[in-house]
Design a protein around this motif. Structure first.
Motif, mmCIF file in Angstrom:
data_model
loop_
_atom_site.group_PDB
_atom_site.id
_atom_site.type_symbol
_atom_site.label_atom_id
_atom_site.label_comp_id
_atom_site.label_asym_id
_atom_site.label_seq_id
_atom_site.Cartn_x
_atom_site.Cartn_y
_atom_site.Cartn_z
ATOM 1 N N ASP A 110 0.830 -1.201 0.000
ATOM 2 C CA ASP A 110 0.000 0.000 0.000
ATOM 3 C C ASP A 110 0.864 1.249 0.000
ATOM 4 O OD1 ASP A 110 -2.466 -1.609 0.541
ATOM 5 O OD2 ASP A 110 -1.414 -1.963 2.435
ATOM 6 N N THR A 165 -0.651 -1.005 -8.182
ATOM 7 C CA THR A 165 -0.659 0.430 -7.904
ATOM 8 C C THR A 165 -0.358 0.684 -6.437
ATOM 9 O OG1 THR A 165 -2.248 0.906 -9.667
ATOM 10 C CG2 THR A 165 -2.050 2.534 -7.896
ATOM 11 N N ARG A 167 -0.372 3.168 -3.475
ATOM 12 C CA ARG A 167 -1.282 4.288 -3.254
ATOM 13 C C ARG A 167 -0.605 5.524 -2.661
ATOM 14 N NH1 ARG A 167 -6.419 2.236 -0.150
ATOM 15 N NH2 ARG A 167 -7.038 4.398 -0.592
ATOM 16 N N SER A 237 0.919 11.420 -2.598
ATOM 17 C CA SER A 237 -0.186 10.599 -3.093
ATOM 18 C C SER A 237 0.095 10.225 -4.548
ATOM 19 C CB SER A 237 -1.502 11.357 -3.000
ATOM 20 O OG SER A 237 -2.545 10.641 -3.637
ATOM 21 N N ASP A 239 -2.451 9.197 -6.576
ATOM 22 C CA ASP A 239 -3.718 9.299 -7.317
ATOM 23 C C ASP A 239 -3.582 10.282 -8.474
ATOM 24 O OD1 ASP A 239 -4.861 7.521 -5.596
ATOM 25 O OD2 ASP A 239 -5.786 9.053 -4.325
#
Length: 239
Positions: A110, A165, A167, A237, A239
Motif C-alpha cells: 500500500d 498500484t 497508493r 499521493s 492518485d
C-alpha cells in the motif's frame, strides 16, 4: 492520503544498509506493532562503507548484510531483499527501475518509503548520490512502471508479475517534510537497530546521545511535547 487502517503492507526501498534505520526505524517498529507487514529492499550491500579496510573486496558487503538483517529483526522485520548494486556508483535508470518495479509487483504494498530525490542543502548527508538515484528510480517504479502492464512487459510474460498500484509514498531526507510520526514508544528499538550497524557506528562514543537529540529536535519541530521523539517524511499521493 491513506488512513492508518488502510496501510497493511509497506515496502521500504533504500540505497544502503542502515538508511532505513537512521530515517525510519521507529516508524517501522510502530507499524509492525500495529500488525503491518514490512519488507525491506536494499539497492546495495553497503560494500563501500565502514572503517575496517581488512574487509574490502567483498567482506564489508557480507558484514553489512548481516548487520542489516539483525537491525531489521530489532524492529520486527524479517523479509529483506538485496538488489546487489555497487555501493557508491548507483545511477537512476531503466535497470534499477525494473528491479524496483519487480519487487513492488512481488510485494504489492500500500505504501512505499524511499529516499527523496531532491538535494537537501540544510542537511547534506541525506543527499548522498546513491540516495537520490534510488529515490528517483523508486518513484518512477511506483509511477508509472509498476502499475502499467505495458512497462517492462517481461515482468508479466516471463515472471507472472501483474501490475500493482502503490497508493502512497513517504520520502525521507528531503528538504520539505510535511508528516511526522511520534516514535517516543519505539526510540529504544530504533537505537537497537542502529547499533546493530557496528561497522558504521561503533567508533562513535556519544552515538546514542546524538540520535536522541536529533529525533527530539524533530519532535520539537512537529509540535510534540518535551521528552518526545519523532521521524519526518514527505507524503506523496499517487492518485
Amino acid at each position: 492520503m491513506l488512513r492508518d487502517d488502510e496501510i497493511t503492507r509497506v515496502l521500504t526501498v533504500m540505497a544502503h544498509p542502515d538508511d532505513i534505520d537512521f530515517s525510519a526505524a521507529g516508524t517501522i517498529a510502530t507499524l509492525v506493532d500495529r500488525g503491518v507487514e514490512v519488507i525491506y529492499c536494499l539497492a546495495t550491500d553497503g560494500d563501500a562503507g565502514g572503517f575496517d579496510r581488512e574487509l574490502d573486496n567483498g567482506g564489508m558487503g557480507a558484514l553489512r548484510r548481516a548487520e542489516q538483517t539483525a537491525a531489521a529483526k530489532a524492529v520486527g522485520v524479517t523479509d529483506l531483499r538485496f538488489l546487489g548494486y555497487s555501493d557508491g556508483t548507483v545511477e537512476a535508470g531503466l535497470g534499477l527501475r525494473r528491479d524496483i518495479a519487480r519487487v513492488i509487483r512481488q510485494v504489492r504494498p500500500d505504501l512505499v518509503i524511499t529516499h527523496s530525490p531532491e538535494r537537501n542543502y540544510v542537511a547534506i548527508a541525506p543527499s548522498h548520490p546513491d540516495h537520490r538515484a534510488v529515490g528517483s528510480s523508486a518513484l518512477d517504479a511506483v509511477y508509472p512502471d509498476a502499475r502499467n502492464p505495458y512497462t517492462f512487459p517481461e515482468l508479466l510474460s516471463e515472471e507472472g508479475l501483474s501490475a500493482w498500484t502503490v497508493r502512497e509514498v513517504w520520502l525521507v531526507g528531503g528538504p520539505t517534510p510535511d508528516h511526522f510520526v511520534d516514535i517516543t514508544a519505539t526510540i529504544d528499538r530504533k537505537l537497537a537497530a542502529l547499533q546493530a550497524h557496528a561497522s558504521q557506528v561503533s567508533h562513535l562514543d556519544t552515538f546514542a546521545d546524538f540520535v536522541r537529540q536529533r529525533f527530539a529536535e524533530t519532535a520539537e519541530r512537529a509540535g510534540l511535547g518535551p521528552g518526545a521523539y519523532a521521524e519526518a517524511f514527505q507524503r506523496v499521493s499517487t492518485d
